[in-house]
Motif scaffolding. Sequence first.
Motif, mmCIF file in Angstrom:
data_model
loop_
_atom_site.group_PDB
_atom_site.id
_atom_site.type_symbol
_atom_site.label_atom_id
_atom_site.label_comp_id
_atom_site.label_asym_id
_atom_site.label_seq_id
_atom_site.Cartn_x
_atom_site.Cartn_y
_atom_site.Cartn_z
ATOM 1 N N ASP A 73 -8.695 -2.332 9.990
ATOM 2 C CA ASP A 73 -9.307 -2.677 11.265
ATOM 3 C C ASP A 73 -10.225 -1.514 11.638
ATOM 4 O O ASP A 73 -9.743 -0.442 12.034
ATOM 5 C CB ASP A 73 -8.219 -2.903 12.318
ATOM 6 N N ARG A 74 -11.520 -1.721 11.513
ATOM 7 C CA ARG A 74 -12.456 -0.632 11.772
ATOM 8 C C ARG A 74 -12.430 -0.209 13.238
ATOM 9 O O ARG A 74 -12.603 0.964 13.558
ATOM 10 C CB ARG A 74 -13.858 -1.046 11.348
ATOM 11 N N ASP A 75 -12.214 -1.156 14.141
ATOM 12 C CA ASP A 75 -12.185 -0.817 15.564
ATOM 13 C C ASP A 75 -11.026 0.121 15.879
ATOM 14 O O ASP A 75 -11.133 1.006 16.729
ATOM 15 C CB ASP A 75 -12.078 -2.083 16.398
ATOM 16 N N LYS A 76 -9.894 -0.081 15.194
ATOM 17 C CA LYS A 76 -8.717 0.760 15.432
ATOM 18 C C LYS A 76 -8.648 1.933 14.455
ATOM 19 O O LYS A 76 -7.748 2.767 14.559
ATOM 20 C CB LYS A 76 -7.448 -0.085 15.307
ATOM 21 N N ASN A 77 -9.577 1.949 13.502
ATOM 22 C CA ASN A 77 -9.588 2.994 12.475
ATOM 23 C C ASN A 77 -8.224 3.088 11.778
ATOM 24 O O ASN A 77 -7.690 4.193 11.557
ATOM 25 C CB ASN A 77 -9.972 4.355 13.049
ATOM 26 N N THR A 78 -7.704 1.952 11.457
ATOM 27 C CA THR A 78 -6.359 1.860 10.880
ATOM 28 C C THR A 78 -6.368 0.912 9.685
ATOM 29 O O THR A 78 -7.012 -0.131 9.722
ATOM 30 C CB THR A 78 -5.357 1.354 11.931
ATOM 31 N N GLY A 79 -5.653 1.314 8.643
ATOM 32 C CA GLY A 79 -5.456 0.460 7.495
ATOM 33 C C GLY A 79 -4.060 -0.132 7.522
ATOM 34 O O GLY A 79 -3.156 0.406 8.172
ATOM 35 N N TYR A 80 -3.884 -1.235 6.803
ATOM 36 C CA TYR A 80 -2.599 -1.932 6.838
ATOM 37 C C TYR A 80 -2.191 -2.354 5.433
ATOM 38 O O TYR A 80 -3.029 -2.589 4.562
ATOM 39 C CB TYR A 80 -2.678 -3.172 7.720
ATOM 40 N N LEU A 81 -0.896 -2.479 5.251
ATOM 41 C CA LEU A 81 -0.342 -3.110 4.065
ATOM 42 C C LEU A 81 0.675 -4.131 4.563
ATOM 43 O O LEU A 81 1.743 -3.756 5.055
ATOM 44 C CB LEU A 81 0.323 -2.104 3.129
ATOM 45 N N GLN A 82 0.320 -5.393 4.482
ATOM 46 C CA GLN A 82 1.238 -6.459 4.856
ATOM 47 C C GLN A 82 2.093 -6.794 3.644
ATOM 48 O O GLN A 82 1.570 -7.127 2.586
ATOM 49 C CB GLN A 82 0.464 -7.695 5.307
ATOM 50 N N MET A 83 3.398 -6.704 3.808
ATOM 51 C CA MET A 83 4.334 -6.921 2.708
ATOM 52 C C MET A 83 5.240 -8.097 3.058
ATOM 53 O O MET A 83 5.987 -8.030 4.032
ATOM 54 C CB MET A 83 5.160 -5.661 2.452
ATOM 55 N N ASN A 84 5.149 -9.139 2.268
ATOM 56 C CA ASN A 84 5.966 -10.334 2.475
ATOM 57 C C ASN A 84 6.903 -10.521 1.287
ATOM 58 O O ASN A 84 6.695 -9.970 0.215
ATOM 59 C CB ASN A 84 5.075 -11.562 2.634
ATOM 60 N N SER A 85 7.923 -11.319 1.499
ATOM 61 C CA SER A 85 8.889 -11.638 0.441
ATOM 62 C C SER A 85 9.380 -10.385 -0.271
ATOM 63 O O SER A 85 9.361 -10.297 -1.513
ATOM 64 C CB SER A 85 8.255 -12.606 -0.570
ATOM 65 N N LEU A 86 9.804 -9.430 0.507
ATOM 66 C CA LEU A 86 10.213 -8.143 -0.055
ATOM 67 C C LEU A 86 11.433 -8.280 -0.955
ATOM 68 O O LEU A 86 12.327 -9.112 -0.715
ATOM 69 C CB LEU A 86 10.493 -7.154 1.070
#
Length: 127
Positions: A73-86
């Motif tokens: 998210d460039r507006d929040k200057n944050t990267g994410y890793l969405q992890m499903n079915s762990l």
Amino acid sequence: QVQLVESGGGLVQTGDSLRLSCAASGRTFSTLALAWFRQAPGKDREFVAGIKKSGGIPRTADSVKGRFTVSRDRDKNTGYLQMNSLKPEDTAVYYCAATAGSPITSSLSNRATYEYWGQGTQVTVSS
């Protein structure tokens, strides 16, 4: 100097989801390529997913393909890793990494590509 701070790790059960965050300071994410790596006890640090500074199709390790998604998210200057079915084998310390360079897609999975690293966040998946 770029600083990366991960958050969002924790203890979950098999099949659950988590979203890890990587907050950047010192530089905007639009000028950085971003990746996630992980390291389980007694194992080498391995690539999970990465995305170029220009965006485009992310690169994802075969072991997590279809379950994990990297984004930012460039507006929040944050990267994410969405992890499903762990799964229990996803248990590891997860690290955010970034580079001001412009790696080609095949270099996204190379640890040497990145000059900035976060401190890591623990993800534990119980069976």
